[in-house]
Design a protein around this motif. Structure first.
Motif, PDB file in Angstrom:
ATOM      1  N   THR A  60      -9.513 -15.100  37.185  1.00 18.44           N
ATOM      2  CA  THR A  60      -9.557 -16.402  38.118  1.00 18.44           C
ATOM      3  C   THR A  60      -9.033 -16.112  39.611  1.00 18.44           C
ATOM      4  OG1 THR A  60      -7.335 -17.211  37.166  1.00 18.44           O
ATOM      5  CG2 THR A  60      -9.450 -17.813  36.201  1.00 18.44           C
TER       6      THR A  60
ATOM      7  N   SER B  75     -17.644 -22.281  32.437  1.00 20.08           N
ATOM      8  CA  SER B  75     -16.522 -21.728  33.334  1.00 20.08           C
ATOM      9  C   SER B  75     -15.186 -21.672  33.018  1.00 20.08           C
ATOM     10  CB  SER B  75     -16.712 -22.400  34.745  1.00 20.08           C
ATOM     11  OG  SER B  75     -16.198 -21.795  35.882  1.00 20.08           O
ATOM     12  N   ILE B  76     -14.440 -20.628  33.050  1.00 25.91           N
ATOM     13  CA  ILE B  76     -13.059 -20.775  32.680  1.00 25.91           C
ATOM     14  C   ILE B  76     -12.091 -20.913  33.792  1.00 25.91           C
ATOM     15  CG2 ILE B  76     -11.296 -19.473  31.408  1.00 25.91           C
ATOM     16  CD1 ILE B  76     -13.611 -20.250  29.647  1.00 25.91           C
ATOM     17  N   LEU B  77     -11.264 -21.798  33.718  1.00 25.18           N
ATOM     18  CA  LEU B  77     -10.117 -21.858  34.588  1.00 25.18           C
ATOM     19  C   LEU B  77      -8.782 -21.199  34.162  1.00 25.18           C
ATOM     20  CD1 LEU B  77     -10.650 -25.624  35.637  1.00 25.18           C
ATOM     21  CD2 LEU B  77     -11.654 -23.669  37.026  1.00 25.18           C
ATOM     22  N   GLU B  78      -7.858 -21.019  35.022  1.00 25.39           N
ATOM     23  CA  GLU B  78      -6.583 -20.553  34.541  1.00 25.39           C
ATOM     24  C   GLU B  78      -5.729 -21.453  33.763  1.00 25.39           C
ATOM     25  OE1 GLU B  78      -5.023 -17.712  33.671  1.00 25.39           O
ATOM     26  OE2 GLU B  78      -5.418 -16.828  35.637  1.00 25.39           O
TER      27      GLU B  78
ATOM     28  N   SER C 219     -15.837 -16.768  35.314  1.00 21.93           N
ATOM     29  CA  SER C 219     -14.523 -17.315  35.964  1.00 21.93           C
ATOM     30  C   SER C 219     -14.981 -16.971  37.477  1.00 21.93           C
ATOM     31  CB  SER C 219     -13.251 -16.959  35.375  1.00 21.93           C
ATOM     32  OG  SER C 219     -12.294 -17.800  35.994  1.00 21.93           O
TER      33      SER C 219
ATOM     34  N   ASN D 118      -9.988 -13.258  31.552  1.00 23.25           N
ATOM     35  CA  ASN D 118     -10.341 -14.936  31.522  1.00 23.25           C
ATOM     36  C   ASN D 118     -11.393 -15.249  30.771  1.00 23.25           C
ATOM     37  OD1 ASN D 118      -8.460 -14.519  34.242  1.00 23.25           O
ATOM     38  ND2 ASN D 118      -7.700 -16.546  32.794  1.00 23.25           N
ATOM     39  N   ALA D 119     -12.810 -14.256  31.125  1.00 24.78           N
ATOM     40  CA  ALA D 119     -14.102 -14.662  30.704  1.00 24.78           C
ATOM     41  C   ALA D 119     -14.994 -13.265  30.410  1.00 24.78           C
ATOM     42  CB  ALA D 119     -14.592 -15.669  31.700  1.00 24.78           C
TER      43      ALA D 119
END
Length: 234
Positions: free
Chosen positions: A186, A63-66, A217, A175-176
């Motif tokens: 995000t 999981s990608i965060l900003e 994300s 982002n992903a």
């Protein structure tokens, strides 16, 4: 058995096991070893599984965060520059172009020169400044709320402005990108801007280096049926 069915059978089996040997796969699924090796190579290149010595394992999507824009501009620089070089080849002279906020589009902005004679719309003050320093004269910044962490302009005013235009080509950040080539960001407001741009562009491209692959994300804004991906390999 059709190739697509066979590949899905392999993915489903590995998903249940987590890890298995090539021999186990071949015997359990009744797939000849030569065919299996070719299938595993294809699935590995598509980032749907990971080949390891003597076998394969499932890829767990992260999981990608900003991150802050300044931080993203210092990461995977060479990969992003290569992505930008490939994206530049998709721009023809005299076109109308949308350039999204983000680090990959920042590197594309650095490559755009006045000789293309294009009209550019962007929701990024940073990218507008880069374009201006290159001598681009027809730069249009969309109205709206400035998100300080990413430098993206978004919101109701932005969406309203986008819907007035039709772009020849659009370049968007993500982002992903998950294993099925769904594209994520995000922020819900930024997702709305991206999806609206896609609807108002003849051609739309996602610029995302391989570090974004096999991840998810917060908000999905598009998929491979609507946009084309440009990364280091594609």
């Amino acid at each position: 058995m059709l190739r697509e069915q066979r590949l899905q059978l392999i993915l489903d089996y590995i998903e249940k096991k987590g890890y298995c040997t090539n021999e186990d796969l071949s015997k359990s699924l009744g797939i000849p070893f030569t065919t299996l090796r070719r299938d595993l190579t294809d699935l590995d290149s598509e980032h749907k599984l990971q080949r390891v010595h003597g076998g394969v394992k499932v890829i767990k999507e992260k999981s990608i965060l900003e991150a802050e824009l300044g931080e993203k501009l210092t990461e995977n620089i060479e990969a992003k520059k290569l992505v930008a070089q490939k994206a530049l080849l998709c721009i023809k002279p005299n076109e109308s172009v949308f350039l999204d906020a983000g680090s990959s589009t920042y590197f594309l902005a650095q490559l755009i020169k006045p000789e293309l004679n294009i009209r550019i719309y962007t929701n990024s003050i940073t990218n507008a400044q880069v374009l201006a320093s290159n001598g681009i004269r027809d730069i249009n910044i969309l109205p709206g709320h400035l998100k300080l962490s990413t430098g993206a302009i978004c919101g109701v005013e932005t969406i309203s402005a986008i819907n007035k235009f039709h772009f020849d080509v659009a370049f968007l950040g993500a982002n992903a990108v998950d294993g099925e080539f769904n594209f994520y960001t995000t922020d819900n407001d930024e997702a709305e801007v991206k999806s609206t741009i896609i609807k108002n562009a003849q051609f739309a491209f996602i610029l995302a280096d391989k570090s974004k692959m096999n991840s998810k994300s917060f908000v999905r804004f598009s998929n491979k049926s609507e946009v084309a991906l440009i990364n280091e390999e594609v």
